[in-house]
Design a protein around this motif. Structure first.
Motif, PDB file in Angstrom:
ATOM      1  N   GLY A  54       7.559   1.314   6.287  1.00  0.00           N
ATOM      2  CA  GLY A  54       8.363   0.315   5.585  1.00  0.00           C
ATOM      3  C   GLY A  54       9.505   0.965   4.833  1.00  0.00           C
ATOM      4  N   LEU A  55      10.661   0.313   4.888  1.00  0.00           N
ATOM      5  CA  LEU A  55      11.778   0.717   4.034  1.00  0.00           C
ATOM      6  C   LEU A  55      11.695  -0.139   2.779  1.00  0.00           C
ATOM      7  N   VAL A  56      11.490   0.507   1.632  1.00  0.00           N
ATOM      8  CA  VAL A  56      11.441  -0.221   0.369  1.00  0.00           C
ATOM      9  C   VAL A  56      12.704   0.085  -0.424  1.00  0.00           C
ATOM     10  N   LEU A  57      13.321  -0.960  -0.951  1.00  0.00           N
ATOM     11  CA  LEU A  57      14.512  -0.834  -1.790  1.00  0.00           C
ATOM     12  C   LEU A  57      14.091  -1.099  -3.227  1.00  0.00           C
ATOM     13  N   LEU A  58      14.449  -0.185  -4.120  1.00  0.00           N
ATOM     14  CA  LEU A  58      14.061  -0.302  -5.529  1.00  0.00           C
ATOM     15  C   LEU A  58      15.299  -0.606  -6.361  1.00  0.00           C
ATOM     16  N   ARG A  59      15.299  -1.757  -7.025  1.00  0.00           N
ATOM     17  CA  ARG A  59      16.445  -2.170  -7.860  1.00  0.00           C
ATOM     18  C   ARG A  59      16.067  -1.990  -9.316  1.00  0.00           C
ATOM     19  N   PRO A  60      16.781  -1.098 -10.057  1.00  0.00           N
ATOM     20  CA  PRO A  60      16.391  -0.861 -11.446  1.00  0.00           C
ATOM     21  C   PRO A  60      16.768  -2.015 -12.368  1.00  0.00           C
ATOM     22  N   LEU A  61      15.924  -2.278 -13.349  1.00  0.00           N
ATOM     23  CA  LEU A  61      16.264  -3.231 -14.411  1.00  0.00           C
ATOM     24  C   LEU A  61      17.196  -2.526 -15.395  1.00  0.00           C
ATOM     25  N   PRO A  62      18.246  -3.197 -15.876  1.00  0.00           N
ATOM     26  CA  PRO A  62      19.134  -2.556 -16.854  1.00  0.00           C
ATOM     27  C   PRO A  62      18.356  -2.021 -18.068  1.00  0.00           C
ATOM     28  N   ARG A  63      18.623  -0.770 -18.407  1.00  0.00           N
ATOM     29  CA  ARG A  63      18.091  -0.097 -19.609  1.00  0.00           C
ATOM     30  C   ARG A  63      16.572   0.148 -19.555  1.00  0.00           C
ATOM     31  N   LEU A  64      15.936  -0.156 -18.450  1.00  0.00           N
ATOM     32  CA  LEU A  64      14.500   0.092 -18.335  1.00  0.00           C
ATOM     33  C   LEU A  64      14.226   0.881 -17.062  1.00  0.00           C
ATOM     34  N   LYS A  65      13.269   1.765 -17.103  1.00  0.00           N
ATOM     35  CA  LYS A  65      12.901   2.501 -15.887  1.00  0.00           C
ATOM     36  C   LYS A  65      11.846   1.714 -15.109  1.00  0.00           C
ATOM     37  N   ARG A  66      12.180   0.458 -14.886  1.00  0.00           N
ATOM     38  CA  ARG A  66      11.295  -0.432 -14.119  1.00  0.00           C
ATOM     39  C   ARG A  66      12.089  -1.017 -12.964  1.00  0.00           C
ATOM     40  N   TYR A  67      11.401  -1.303 -11.856  1.00  0.00           N
ATOM     41  CA  TYR A  67      12.112  -1.682 -10.637  1.00  0.00           C
ATOM     42  C   TYR A  67      11.566  -2.957 -10.014  1.00  0.00           C
ATOM     43  N   LEU A  68      12.469  -3.686  -9.373  1.00  0.00           N
ATOM     44  CA  LEU A  68      12.080  -4.700  -8.416  1.00  0.00           C
ATOM     45  C   LEU A  68      12.004  -3.985  -7.062  1.00  0.00           C
ATOM     46  N   ALA A  69      10.873  -4.061  -6.384  1.00  0.00           N
ATOM     47  CA  ALA A  69      10.704  -3.411  -5.080  1.00  0.00           C
ATOM     48  C   ALA A  69      10.818  -4.469  -3.987  1.00  0.00           C
ATOM     49  N   TYR A  70      11.616  -4.188  -2.967  1.00  0.00           N
ATOM     50  CA  TYR A  70      11.917  -5.182  -1.932  1.00  0.00           C
ATOM     51  C   TYR A  70      11.820  -4.545  -0.547  1.00  0.00           C
ATOM     52  N   LEU A  71      11.037  -5.164   0.316  1.00  0.00           N
ATOM     53  CA  LEU A  71      10.929  -4.732   1.713  1.00  0.00           C
ATOM     54  C   LEU A  71      11.460  -5.868   2.590  1.00  0.00           C
ATOM     55  N   PRO A  72      12.780  -5.901   2.860  1.00  0.00           N
ATOM     56  CA  PRO A  72      13.348  -7.002   3.648  1.00  0.00           C
ATOM     57  C   PRO A  72      12.848  -6.968   5.090  1.00  0.00           C
ATOM     58  N   GLU A  73      12.277  -8.088   5.529  1.00  0.00           N
ATOM     59  CA  GLU A  73      11.740  -8.223   6.892  1.00  0.00           C
ATOM     60  C   GLU A  73      10.770  -7.085   7.228  1.00  0.00           C
ATOM     61  N   GLY A  74       9.986  -6.711   6.233  1.00  0.00           N
ATOM     62  CA  GLY A  74       9.007  -5.655   6.409  1.00  0.00           C
ATOM     63  C   GLY A  74       7.852  -5.873   5.442  1.00  0.00           C
ATOM     64  N   PRO A  75       6.866  -4.955   5.453  1.00  0.00           N
ATOM     65  CA  PRO A  75       6.828  -3.711   6.212  1.00  0.00           C
ATOM     66  C   PRO A  75       6.431  -3.930   7.682  1.00  0.00           C
ATOM     67  N   VAL A  76       6.581  -2.847   8.466  1.00  0.00           N
ATOM     68  CA  VAL A  76       6.252  -2.897   9.894  1.00  0.00           C
ATOM     69  C   VAL A  76       4.827  -2.369  10.059  1.00  0.00           C
ATOM     70  N   VAL A  77       3.889  -3.309  10.031  1.00  0.00           N
ATOM     71  CA  VAL A  77       2.467  -2.986  10.177  1.00  0.00           C
ATOM     72  C   VAL A  77       1.860  -4.007  11.138  1.00  0.00           C
ATOM     73  N   ASP A  78       0.604  -3.841  11.471  1.00  0.00           N
ATOM     74  CA  ASP A  78      -0.069  -4.830  12.319  1.00  0.00           C
ATOM     75  C   ASP A  78      -0.580  -5.953  11.419  1.00  0.00           C
ATOM     76  N   TRP A  79       0.099  -7.102  11.483  1.00  0.00           N
ATOM     77  CA  TRP A  79      -0.177  -8.193  10.551  1.00  0.00           C
ATOM     78  C   TRP A  79      -1.369  -9.031  11.011  1.00  0.00           C
ATOM     79  N   ASP A  80      -2.537  -8.446  10.920  1.00  0.00           N
ATOM     80  CA  ASP A  80      -3.778  -9.151  11.228  1.00  0.00           C
ATOM     81  C   ASP A  80      -4.355  -9.657   9.903  1.00  0.00           C
ATOM     82  N   ALA A  81      -4.577 -10.978   9.816  1.00  0.00           N
ATOM     83  CA  ALA A  81      -5.039 -11.571   8.553  1.00  0.00           C
ATOM     84  C   ALA A  81      -6.291 -10.883   8.018  1.00  0.00           C
ATOM     85  N   ALA A  82      -7.192 -10.492   8.915  1.00  0.00           N
ATOM     86  CA  ALA A  82      -8.460  -9.891   8.487  1.00  0.00           C
ATOM     87  C   ALA A  82      -8.256  -8.535   7.821  1.00  0.00           C
ATOM     88  N   GLU A  83      -7.122  -7.868   8.095  1.00  0.00           N
ATOM     89  CA  GLU A  83      -6.912  -6.524   7.570  1.00  0.00           C
ATOM     90  C   GLU A  83      -5.753  -6.422   6.591  1.00  0.00           C
TER      91      GLU A  83
END
Length: 373
Positions: free
Chosen positions: A56-85
């Protein structure tokens, strides 16, 4: 099944992408270079034997003045999307991103829920009682999609927005239009077009419209038309520097990742578009046209050339990207839906974008901030 997650190199990520028939262009390492306001990281899932089984490509957007991030995986991650797993894939990702300082995670599982044939969409548009595509009986319901959505909800994930209804909501589109190319000849593909499309392609040919491939030096010609299109269709245009960065980043990773096409007539560029390719999937990315000389139908000529080239390079799908879910006549996006479906495209509904609050206070504060913008 035990899996562990850790950062991977661009090379490892690209090798994994190359091993899959279809991965979104938003999930290749170079997409992170297109978004300099975000910090990009490639993540890999490994099985017990040490093999890379998801990425997965994750994009981390920092919050102003805080070392905290919004993490975003657009159209991802690329895994086997089986509901059971699904927990086995997502729990190590959430734990890792929490350790990186993420307060909220957003993702877009590349999972199709429903499909409507071009005929079904045409009938829905003509039906005065049909208000939204999502309310119309689908031609195909993909098995497992509803179960996966239920599993995500039970695990604490929530679909973003107003249940992700509009194809043009914030984030990536939930509804798209795709023309299937696999196993079809060009003649069969064109036979899937409606009468208007076939007529317009002939008109363009007769009028002498010539579609050519451009390069980096031709981006200003594309951009001039793009700005005109933005004014006409009421959206805020991206700067020219964005498209230059996009071209440089994507073609550095793969010389054929991004293409530019221009439709010429009597020495003037009347329409232009960018095309993106990853594996067997081709996307019509950005389009632009002038209001002048529309009667020579440059847009149909442009799209047909791009479809022919996609077919020649073995693409399975030509993806027109976002469409609106609304079927109401007064919606200005309905014309775009008619245009895309007229090329024989099927309407495709993905599972939509989902978010998980790792820090409920910051997550809620961000939601309030975005709502006020």
């Amino acid at each position: 099944m035990s899996r562990h997650l850790k950062p991977i190199t661009r090379e490892e990520h690209l090798r994994f992408v190359a091993s899959r028939p279809s991965v979104s262009h938003l999930q290749v390492p170079s997409w992170g270079d297109v978004k300099p306001d975000w910090r990009a990281e490639s993540l890999g899932w490994f099985d017990g034997g040490g093999d890379l089984v998801g990425a997965g490509l994750v994009l981390l957007r920092p919050l102003p003045r805080l070392k905290r991030y919004l993490a975003y995986l657009p159209e991802g991650p690329v895994v086997d999307w089986d509901a059971a797993e699904v927990e086995g894939w997502l729990e190590p990702m959430l734990a890792y991103l929490k350790g990186r300082g993420a307060f909220s995670v957003r993702m877009g599982p590349p999972v199709v829920a429903r499909r409507w044939s071009a005929e079904a969409v045409k009938a829905a548009i003509a039906d005065p009682g049909a208000r939204r595509l999502g309310d119309v009986e689908a031609t195909v319901r993909e098995p497992g999609a509803d179960e996966l959505a239920d599993r995500l909800r039970r695990s604490g994930w929530r679909r973003t927005g107003a249940d992700g209804q509009d194809g043009f909501a914030a984030g990536q589109p939930r509804y798209v239009c795709q023309v299937p190319l696999a196993g079809r000849s060009l003649e069969q593909i064109q036979n899937g077009f409606n009468q208007q499309w076939r007529r317009n392609i002939k008109k363009a040919e007769k009028a002498g419209v010539k579609v050519v491939r451009g390069d980096l030096e031709d981006l200003p010609a594309f951009y001039e038309l793009y700005v005109e299109t933005a004014g006409r269709d009421r959206f805020v245009p991206r700067p020219l520097s964005y498209f230059r960065r996009m071209w440089t980043a994507l073609t550095a990773e793969d010389s054929d990742r991004m293409r530019l096409y221009l439709a010429h007539h009597d020495g003037e560029v009347l329409a232009a578009a960018t095309m993106l390719t990853v594996g067997e999937h081709v996307w019509y990315s950005y389009g632009a046209s002038t209001s002048r000389r529309r009667e020579v139908q440059p847009n149909n000529a442009l799209q047909w050339r791009m479809m022919c080239d996609a077919h020649e390079r073995g693409a399975a799908v030509y993806d027109f990207r976002g469409i609106t879910d609304t079927l109401e006549e007064d919606n200005h996006l309905l014309g775009l839906l008619r245009f895309k479906v007229g090329a024989g495209g099927e309407a495709v509904e993905y599972l939509g974008e989902w978010e998980y609050p790792l820090n409920k206070v910051l997550h809620k504060a961000l939601g309030l901030y975005l709502a006020r913008r």
